[in-house]
Design a protein around this motif. Structure first.
Motif, PDB file in Angstrom:
ATOM      1  N   LYS A 454     -13.899  22.653   1.875  1.00  0.00           N
ATOM      2  CA  LYS A 454     -14.478  23.889   1.346  1.00  0.00           C
ATOM      3  C   LYS A 454     -13.937  24.239  -0.038  1.00  0.00           C
ATOM      4  CE  LYS A 454     -15.266  25.814   5.957  1.00  0.00           C
ATOM      5  NZ  LYS A 454     -14.995  26.936   6.901  1.00  0.00           N
ATOM      6  N   SER A 455     -13.171  23.349  -0.623  1.00  0.00           N
ATOM      7  CA  SER A 455     -12.606  23.598  -1.950  1.00  0.00           C
ATOM      8  C   SER A 455     -13.306  22.711  -2.966  1.00  0.00           C
ATOM      9  CB  SER A 455     -11.099  23.307  -1.941  1.00  0.00           C
ATOM     10  OG  SER A 455     -10.873  21.918  -1.876  1.00  0.00           O
ATOM     11  N   PRO A 456     -13.199  23.032  -4.254  1.00  0.00           N
ATOM     12  CA  PRO A 456     -13.809  22.183  -5.288  1.00  0.00           C
ATOM     13  C   PRO A 456     -13.086  20.861  -5.485  1.00  0.00           C
ATOM     14  CG  PRO A 456     -12.606  24.008  -6.286  1.00  0.00           C
ATOM     15  CD  PRO A 456     -12.621  24.269  -4.811  1.00  0.00           C
ATOM     16  N   LEU A 457     -12.014  20.626  -4.731  1.00  0.00           N
ATOM     17  CA  LEU A 457     -11.251  19.391  -4.899  1.00  0.00           C
ATOM     18  C   LEU A 457     -12.067  18.173  -4.478  1.00  0.00           C
ATOM     19  CD1 LEU A 457      -8.393  18.349  -5.687  1.00  0.00           C
ATOM     20  CD2 LEU A 457      -7.816  18.418  -3.257  1.00  0.00           C
ATOM     21  N   ILE A 458     -12.864  18.306  -3.399  1.00  0.00           N
ATOM     22  CA  ILE A 458     -13.684  17.192  -2.934  1.00  0.00           C
ATOM     23  C   ILE A 458     -14.760  16.901  -3.976  1.00  0.00           C
ATOM     24  CG2 ILE A 458     -15.218  16.353  -1.133  1.00  0.00           C
ATOM     25  CD1 ILE A 458     -12.352  16.625  -0.238  1.00  0.00           C
ATOM     26  N   GLY A 459     -14.886  15.627  -4.334  1.00  0.00           N
ATOM     27  CA  GLY A 459     -15.872  15.235  -5.333  1.00  0.00           C
ATOM     28  C   GLY A 459     -15.401  15.404  -6.760  1.00  0.00           C
ATOM     29  N   SER A 460     -14.110  15.676  -6.948  1.00  0.00           N
ATOM     30  CA  SER A 460     -13.556  15.858  -8.289  1.00  0.00           C
ATOM     31  C   SER A 460     -12.536  14.762  -8.583  1.00  0.00           C
ATOM     32  CB  SER A 460     -12.885  17.223  -8.415  1.00  0.00           C
ATOM     33  OG  SER A 460     -11.674  17.254  -7.678  1.00  0.00           O
ATOM     34  N   PRO A 461     -12.264  14.499  -9.862  1.00  0.00           N
ATOM     35  CA  PRO A 461     -11.239  13.498 -10.192  1.00  0.00           C
ATOM     36  C   PRO A 461      -9.859  13.847  -9.645  1.00  0.00           C
ATOM     37  CG  PRO A 461     -12.603  13.979 -12.111  1.00  0.00           C
ATOM     38  CD  PRO A 461     -12.976  14.970 -11.052  1.00  0.00           C
ATOM     39  N   LEU A 462      -9.563  15.136  -9.497  1.00  0.00           N
ATOM     40  CA  LEU A 462      -8.251  15.533  -8.991  1.00  0.00           C
ATOM     41  C   LEU A 462      -8.023  15.035  -7.557  1.00  0.00           C
ATOM     42  CD1 LEU A 462      -7.875  19.188 -10.345  1.00  0.00           C
ATOM     43  CD2 LEU A 462      -6.736  17.103 -11.150  1.00  0.00           C
ATOM     44  N   ALA A 463      -9.097  14.938  -6.793  1.00  0.00           N
ATOM     45  CA  ALA A 463      -8.959  14.411  -5.427  1.00  0.00           C
ATOM     46  C   ALA A 463      -8.466  12.972  -5.454  1.00  0.00           C
ATOM     47  CB  ALA A 463     -10.299  14.503  -4.701  1.00  0.00           C
ATOM     48  N   PHE A 464      -8.961  12.185  -6.392  1.00  0.00           N
ATOM     49  CA  PHE A 464      -8.522  10.799  -6.503  1.00  0.00           C
ATOM     50  C   PHE A 464      -7.110  10.714  -7.074  1.00  0.00           C
ATOM     51  CE2 PHE A 464     -13.080  10.384  -6.209  1.00  0.00           C
ATOM     52  CZ  PHE A 464     -13.218   9.293  -5.365  1.00  0.00           C
ATOM     53  N   ALA A 465      -6.785  11.600  -8.013  1.00  0.00           N
ATOM     54  CA  ALA A 465      -5.419  11.614  -8.536  1.00  0.00           C
ATOM     55  C   ALA A 465      -4.425  11.884  -7.416  1.00  0.00           C
ATOM     56  CB  ALA A 465      -5.292  12.668  -9.637  1.00  0.00           C
ATOM     57  N   LEU A 466      -4.755  12.835  -6.540  1.00  0.00           N
ATOM     58  CA  LEU A 466      -3.880  13.163  -5.418  1.00  0.00           C
ATOM     59  C   LEU A 466      -3.787  12.001  -4.434  1.00  0.00           C
ATOM     60  CD1 LEU A 466      -2.186  15.197  -3.785  1.00  0.00           C
ATOM     61  CD2 LEU A 466      -4.336  16.045  -2.791  1.00  0.00           C
ATOM     62  N   SER A 467      -4.929  11.445  -4.038  1.00  0.00           N
ATOM     63  CA  SER A 467      -4.921  10.381  -3.030  1.00  0.00           C
ATOM     64  C   SER A 467      -4.273   9.114  -3.572  1.00  0.00           C
ATOM     65  CB  SER A 467      -6.351  10.092  -2.558  1.00  0.00           C
ATOM     66  OG  SER A 467      -7.175   9.675  -3.636  1.00  0.00           O
ATOM     67  N   TYR A 468      -4.563   8.750  -4.820  1.00  0.00           N
ATOM     68  CA  TYR A 468      -3.944   7.559  -5.388  1.00  0.00           C
ATOM     69  C   TYR A 468      -2.427   7.716  -5.501  1.00  0.00           C
ATOM     70  CZ  TYR A 468      -8.632   5.993  -6.868  1.00  0.00           C
ATOM     71  OH  TYR A 468      -9.933   5.588  -6.896  1.00  0.00           O
ATOM     72  N   THR A 469      -1.970   8.914  -5.815  1.00  0.00           N
ATOM     73  CA  THR A 469      -0.523   9.141  -5.914  1.00  0.00           C
ATOM     74  C   THR A 469       0.129   9.080  -4.540  1.00  0.00           C
ATOM     75  OG1 THR A 469      -0.914  10.569  -7.832  1.00  0.00           O
ATOM     76  CG2 THR A 469       1.250  10.679  -6.815  1.00  0.00           C
ATOM     77  N   LEU A 470      -0.562   9.571  -3.526  1.00  0.00           N
ATOM     78  CA  LEU A 470      -0.016   9.540  -2.169  1.00  0.00           C
ATOM     79  C   LEU A 470       0.190   8.117  -1.670  1.00  0.00           C
ATOM     80  CD1 LEU A 470      -2.052  12.372  -0.403  1.00  0.00           C
ATOM     81  CD2 LEU A 470       0.412  12.344  -0.821  1.00  0.00           C
ATOM     82  N   ILE A 471      -0.718   7.214  -2.026  1.00  0.00           N
ATOM     83  CA  ILE A 471      -0.576   5.833  -1.562  1.00  0.00           C
ATOM     84  C   ILE A 471       0.192   4.974  -2.567  1.00  0.00           C
ATOM     85  CG2 ILE A 471      -2.620   5.910  -0.108  1.00  0.00           C
ATOM     86  CD1 ILE A 471      -4.206   4.533  -2.297  1.00  0.00           C
ATOM     87  N   GLY A 472       0.356   5.465  -3.805  1.00  0.00           N
ATOM     88  CA  GLY A 472       1.103   4.705  -4.809  1.00  0.00           C
ATOM     89  C   GLY A 472       2.584   5.015  -4.820  1.00  0.00           C
ATOM     90  N   ALA A 473       2.950   6.284  -4.551  1.00  0.00           N
ATOM     91  CA  ALA A 473       4.361   6.678  -4.583  1.00  0.00           C
ATOM     92  C   ALA A 473       5.219   5.893  -3.588  1.00  0.00           C
ATOM     93  CB  ALA A 473       4.479   8.180  -4.325  1.00  0.00           C
ATOM     94  N   PRO A 474       4.762   5.608  -2.351  1.00  0.00           N
ATOM     95  CA  PRO A 474       5.599   4.804  -1.449  1.00  0.00           C
ATOM     96  C   PRO A 474       5.916   3.416  -2.001  1.00  0.00           C
ATOM     97  CG  PRO A 474       3.897   5.939  -0.208  1.00  0.00           C
ATOM     98  CD  PRO A 474       3.576   6.144  -1.643  1.00  0.00           C
ATOM     99  N   TYR A 475       4.959   2.790  -2.703  1.00  0.00           N
ATOM    100  CA  TYR A 475       5.242   1.497  -3.320  1.00  0.00           C
ATOM    101  C   TYR A 475       6.318   1.635  -4.390  1.00  0.00           C
ATOM    102  CZ  TYR A 475       1.301  -0.859  -1.077  1.00  0.00           C
ATOM    103  OH  TYR A 475       0.457  -1.431  -0.157  1.00  0.00           O
ATOM    104  N   ALA A 476       6.222   2.695  -5.188  1.00  0.00           N
ATOM    105  CA  ALA A 476       7.240   2.926  -6.214  1.00  0.00           C
ATOM    106  C   ALA A 476       8.613   3.130  -5.585  1.00  0.00           C
ATOM    107  CB  ALA A 476       6.850   4.136  -7.061  1.00  0.00           C
ATOM    108  N   ILE A 477       8.660   3.846  -4.465  1.00  0.00           N
ATOM    109  CA  ILE A 477       9.939   4.094  -3.791  1.00  0.00           C
ATOM    110  C   ILE A 477      10.527   2.797  -3.241  1.00  0.00           C
ATOM    111  CG2 ILE A 477      10.985   5.192  -1.769  1.00  0.00           C
ATOM    112  CD1 ILE A 477       9.066   7.525  -2.206  1.00  0.00           C
ATOM    113  N   VAL A 478       9.702   2.001  -2.551  1.00  0.00           N
ATOM    114  CA  VAL A 478      10.198   0.757  -1.956  1.00  0.00           C
ATOM    115  C   VAL A 478      10.714  -0.196  -3.037  1.00  0.00           C
ATOM    116  CG1 VAL A 478       9.486  -1.319  -0.717  1.00  0.00           C
ATOM    117  CG2 VAL A 478       8.774   0.921   0.116  1.00  0.00           C
ATOM    118  N   VAL A 479       9.957  -0.335  -4.126  1.00  0.00           N
ATOM    119  CA  VAL A 479      10.375  -1.228  -5.211  1.00  0.00           C
ATOM    120  C   VAL A 479      11.660  -0.727  -5.857  1.00  0.00           C
ATOM    121  CG1 VAL A 479       9.735  -2.115  -7.482  1.00  0.00           C
ATOM    122  CG2 VAL A 479       8.048  -2.073  -5.661  1.00  0.00           C
ATOM    123  N   MET A 480      11.754   0.577  -6.094  1.00  0.00           N
ATOM    124  CA  MET A 480      12.936   1.139  -6.738  1.00  0.00           C
ATOM    125  C   MET A 480      14.159   1.091  -5.826  1.00  0.00           C
ATOM    126  SD  MET A 480      12.617   1.892  -9.868  1.00  0.00           S
ATOM    127  CE  MET A 480      14.218   2.694  -9.939  1.00  0.00           C
TER     128      MET A 480
END
Length: 602
Positions: A454-480
């Motif tokens: 019900k928010s404007p987040l769905i269908g916006s670039p910010l939704a992808f920024a959030l989701s990509y960061t959620l799945i990318g940050a664990p890789y950064a943590i494991v590598v670091m």
């Protein structure tokens, strides 16, 4: 009295600083996970126990009494178990071979394993559609040698799903197996052979038991990854290959049965979490603070395997001693050719898709055919002349790049907190931060869809920024975390002894030395976001359509050589990133060597 009070105050201030620093380092990623991970998943679970009339367990009772859901779960478990078993059989000879190679050869072979892992799952699945098709190269080869009289149906059925899934999941099995095998002290097997044990028997009694930690880790990772895998079964499977991830997607995107989808997602989530917690020590092994000498630990584990533990097994072994000895001697004669043959098959399985997609990108044919009748740049011209493809490519590059930067900014401080500081709850926090590597993306995507529908987040670039960061940050943590565990802190202590403060030491010593690790963390975070399809299915909109969604539609509706062009461009970018990382590492090593020489002359 005053002196005692002063010392107590100083100790209290030091304790507060020791608590405050990891809290501040973990604060950015904690805020990210609270907003984009914990809150949406909690909303998903709450939705699974809701209906129009209020709180209810009706959704769970319906799926519990549904025979179709039972068979879907059973089929999903069967797929996960079968793929895990095949991956183990295929990966072990390869991991063992790499562990016994020289460092230079081992590095090259590990690169061959890593590149497919970093390459888009869509691209590899597309390649298998071409390879396994009725007119594909595998069927043509079998027809030419006379093994079959008519083409085999190996795609859009279970056979295609298993082949594609094994190729996708194979690196996840190789990496932990190699890490365990390379730490085994070779003198143990030599000692067993010197006492009269044939090489194959020494392997079963020494090497195999000592490699069990890596074997368990690899099997756990592959099994959990298969439970919620969506892309390959959806594209390579047929109507009968309907798994739980497809069922969740169908209920959300087509049927609109949100409550039942939430219940099924919650069941899958709980199952994955339970398995994750059971094997948490294996999965979080890199956070173990015990000495990493490896040889001693592996020696103890291997030594425990030198004798058969069960009395019955011991008596059976004694009774069959002669037969077993002759079998081991026969097996020892062919072990090297057999090992190299199996390792070669595993390498072939990993690289075969790339041998298909690269020629297809330069095909002159107006349709998909292999081998191409002629070669040209027509599909490159078509891609660069299509505004929809270019817009999607630009969108993915921009937002995957931004998310990779954001993943590094929140993941690197978290890794420092986890490695450099000791505080209560350290292991649970680490498990929470890496859990997006294990939790099925379809569950995470559905939870984001429900939480922000019900928010404007769905269908916006910010939704992808959030989701990509959620799945990318664990890789950064494991590598670091891995990089920091290997980091030699001698130069840090030297800088501190010369009067440099913590921030100065971090800026001038630690981060420059960790630059290759930082680059690897950013590359992994970028690729995992750039390759995502599942979040795109639930979060896309007219102004937010990433490249994988264009590829997804093309594979499902057209299957043209256009995807092969994307594959070539992807491989070029990936090769450039890997070369850049190697260049940075070589330059940094040269700088360290020159500094060491100057220090020696001084």
């Amino acid at each position: 009295m005053i002196e005692g009070t002063t010392m107590s105050s100083t100790s209290s201030d030091r304790t507060r600083r020791e608590w405050l620093i990891p809290v501040l380092l973990l604060l950015p990623i904690a805020a990210l996970f609270l907003i984009g991970y914990v809150f949406p998943i909690s909303q998903l679970v709450l939705k699974s126990v809701q209906s129009e009339s209020g709180w209810t367990l009706k959704n769970y009772s319906e799926i519990a009494s549904s025979s179709s859901f039972f068979w879907i779960v059973l089929k999903t478990l069967k797929l996960a178990a079968t793929v895990t078993t095949i991956c183990l059989i295929v990966a072990y000879p390869l991991a063992y071979t790499i562990s016994r190679c020289s460092p230079r050869v081992a590095t090259s072979l590990l690169l061959v394993v890593t590149l497919p892992y970093l390459t888009s799952v869509l691209i590899r699945t597309y390649a298998w559609i071409v390879l396994l098709g009725p007119s594909g190269p595998i069927n043509k080869m079998l027809l030419n040698v006379g093994l079959i009289s008519e083409p085999l149906q190996m795609v859009f059925n279970s056979a295609g799903v298993y082949i594609g899934m094994v190729q996708v999941q194979l690196p996840l099995m190789v990496f932990p197996l190699y890490a365990a095998l390379v730490r085994i002290n070779p003198s143990l097997t030599n000692a067993a052979q010197s006492l009269g044990s044939p090489p194959s028997d020494a392997f079963l009694r020494v090497t195999l038991p000592a490699s069990m930690p890596g074997l368990v880790s690899g099997c756990t990772l592959v099994f959990l990854s298969c439970l919620g895998f969506y892309i390959t079964p959806e594209l390579l499977g047929g109507p009968d290959d309907y798994l739980i991830a497809q069922g969740i997607s169908l209920r959300v995107l087509i049927l609109g049965n949100f409550n039942e989808a939430a219940a099924q997602s919650s069941v899958l989530l709980i199952a994955v979490i339970l398995i994750f917690l059971v094997f948490r020590n294996r999965i979080a092994d890199e956070l173990d603070d015990r000495p990493q000498g490896g040889a001693g630990i592996s020696s103890d584990r291997a030594a425990s395997g030198l004798s058969l533990a069960h009395p019955l097994a011991g008596r059976l072994s004694s009774a069959l001693h002669g037969v077993l000895l002759r079998s081991h001697e026969l097996l020892s004669l062919v072990r090297r050719p057999l090992l190299f043959f199996c390792a070669g098959l595993a390498i072939l399985l990993l690289v075969l898709p790339f041998a298909i997609v690269v020629p297809l990108a330069f095909s002159d044919a107006p349709y998909l055919t292999f081998p191409p009748p002629a070669y040209s740049l027509r599909w490159f011209t078509r891609l660069f002349g299509n505004s929809q493809w270019l817009d999607a490519l630009s969108f993915s590059l921009r937002w995957a790049g931004f998310s990779a930067l954001l993943s590094a900014l929140v993941g690197i401080p978290a890794a420092f907190a986890l490695v450099r500081h000791r505080f209560p709850g350290r292991l649970p926090i680490y498990l929470l931060l890496i859990s997006p590597l294990i939790i099925p993306h379809v569950v995470m995507a559905v939870s984001l869809f429900f939480a922000f529908a019900k928010s404007p987040l769905i269908g916006s670039p910010l939704a992808f920024a959030l989701s990509y960061t959620l799945i990318g940050a664990p890789y950064a943590i494991v590598v670091m975390v891995a990089g920091l565990k290997r980091f030699d802190r001698t130069l840090e202590r030297a800088a501190a002894s010369l009067g440099a403060g913590p921030l100065t030491t971090l800026r001038t010593v630690t981060l420059p030395l960790l630059l290759p690790t930082l680059a690897s963390a950013a590359i992994f975070a970028f690729i995992v976001g750039f390759d995502d399809v599942v979040f795109g299915l639930f979060l896309s909109g007219p102004s937010a359509t990433p490249l994988p969604m264009r590829m997804w539609d093309n594979i499902r509706l057209e299957i043209s050589p256009q995807i092969a062009v994307i594959a070539v461009l992807f491989l070029v970018v990936l090769a450039a990133l890997c070369l850049l990382r190697l260049f940075v590492g070589a330059a940094l090593k040269g700088r360290q060597d020159r500094a060491a020489v100057r220090a020696g002359h001084g």
